[in-house]
Design an enzyme around this catalytic site. Structure first.
Site, PDB file in Angstrom:
ATOM      1  N   GLU A 163      -1.246 -15.428 -47.105  1.00 44.25           N
ATOM      2  CA  GLU A 163       0.050 -15.031 -47.655  1.00 44.25           C
ATOM      3  C   GLU A 163       0.141 -15.413 -49.132  1.00 44.25           C
ATOM      4  O   GLU A 163      -0.647 -16.242 -49.617  1.00 44.25           O
ATOM      5  CB  GLU A 163       1.165 -15.749 -46.874  1.00 44.25           C
ATOM      6  CG  GLU A 163       1.179 -15.459 -45.380  1.00 44.25           C
ATOM      7  CD  GLU A 163       1.727 -14.070 -45.018  1.00 44.25           C
ATOM      8  OE1 GLU A 163       1.721 -13.168 -45.888  1.00 44.25           O
ATOM      9  OE2 GLU A 163       2.138 -13.890 -43.865  1.00 44.25           O
ATOM     10  N   HIS A 189      -0.724  -9.661 -48.761  1.00 47.15           N
ATOM     11  CA  HIS A 189      -1.633 -10.553 -48.031  1.00 47.15           C
ATOM     12  C   HIS A 189      -2.886  -9.814 -47.564  1.00 47.15           C
ATOM     13  O   HIS A 189      -2.859  -8.620 -47.295  1.00 47.15           O
ATOM     14  CB  HIS A 189      -0.934 -11.301 -46.889  1.00 47.15           C
ATOM     15  CG  HIS A 189      -0.637 -10.519 -45.650  1.00 47.15           C
ATOM     16  ND1 HIS A 189       0.517 -10.691 -44.917  1.00 47.15           N
ATOM     17  CD2 HIS A 189      -1.341  -9.579 -44.986  1.00 47.15           C
ATOM     18  CE1 HIS A 189       0.496  -9.902 -43.864  1.00 47.15           C
ATOM     19  NE2 HIS A 189      -0.620  -9.207 -43.887  1.00 47.15           N
TER      20      HIS A 189
END
Ligand code: GLP
Length: 252
Positions: free
Chosen positions: A143, A138
């Site tokens: 993410e 990330h």
């Protein structure tokens, strides 16, 4: 994409601080994108030292942090507001109204995301963005699975990130589940990017960032498509890269 390998964390931190200082020398009213987490702490220490020695003037600089947890007030010890205040802002001459961190306590988070994104663009977008990287790849809090076209947005933390960040909170239960983060698109608009990584935990993510396919499963891999990215990594984080004399240039 350029990869430069430092012998250890201290060298990495010095080089990162020198890159930020050089940017400010070249353009005293630079717009900086700033990161939190454990990795940039050494860089902030070096920048503070440079300022105390009279070598760094932030009077005309503007800063925008990448992200903030949702629900943590600015004075919470683990909020990124507090982190920035303690580790950087209060030690340098950056005017308070030129230092920006998203507001994770805003009543209307969608409005806050839009306000933050518009402020960045109104400032002329970011000249130099400093990034860390999660072990899952990330950047900011984008993410795996986050679409590359996203601008500043609200997102849910990956279980791996909650686990990794539990060290700051005492337990996993206390880690907020959501955050506001600049999107990948916001980050990619920066004119120059440096990404810092230290330790074996990051070695796989660094290898996939540099040599893997560009995929939303490894958010940092998008950096292969940016024209001006330097990865500053220590030897441990570079463990899976094939390097020539500590440097590597990858033409993407
Ligand atoms: C955090 C932050 C990121 C940071 C990353 C790595 O959750 N949102 O901006 O780069 O995770 O953190 P660390 O440097 O502590 O490994």
């Amino acid at each position: 994409m350029q990869v430069i390998v430092a012998k250890d964390y201290d060298e990495l931190s010095r080089w990162a601080a020198e890159a930020v200082a050089a940017q400010i020398l070249e353009k005293p009213d630079s717009v900086l994108g700033l990161a939190t987490g454990g990795t940039p702490l050494g860089m902030y220490r070096e920048l503070k030292r440079m300022h105390q020695e009279g070598k760094l003037d932030l009077a005309r600089v503007k800063t925008f942090n990448l992200d903030e947890y949702i629900g943590l007030p600015a004075d919470h010890p683990e909020s990124y507001h507090h982190y920035m205040q303690e580790n950087f802002f209060r030690h340098v001459n950056l005017p308070a109204d030129q230092a920006h961190v998203p507001d994770g306590t805003a009543g209307d988070l969608a409005v806050e995301c839009q306000r933050y994104e518009e402020m960045i663009q109104a400032a002329g977008s970011i000249d130099l963005q400093v990034l860390g990287i999660g072990a899952n790849g990330h950047i900011g809090f984008n993410e795996p699975g986050t679409e590359f076209g996203a601008v500043t947005h609200v997102l849910s933390l990956d279980p791996r990130t909650i686990k990794a960040n539990a060290r700051f909170f005492g337990s996993e239960d206390q880690v907020p589940r959501q955050a506001i983060s600049m999107g990948i698109k916001t980050i990619m608009k920066s004119r120059k990017i440096i990404l810092l990584a230290s330790g074996t935990d990051k070695a796989e993510a660094i290898m996939r960032t540099v040599t893997g396919p560009v995929t939303v499963d490894m958010p940092a891999s998008i950096l292969q498509l940016h024209p001006n990215v330097t990865l500053l990594v220590d030897k441990a984080a570079a463990a899976f890269l094939k390097l020539d004399g500590g440097q590597m240039s990858v033409n993407c």
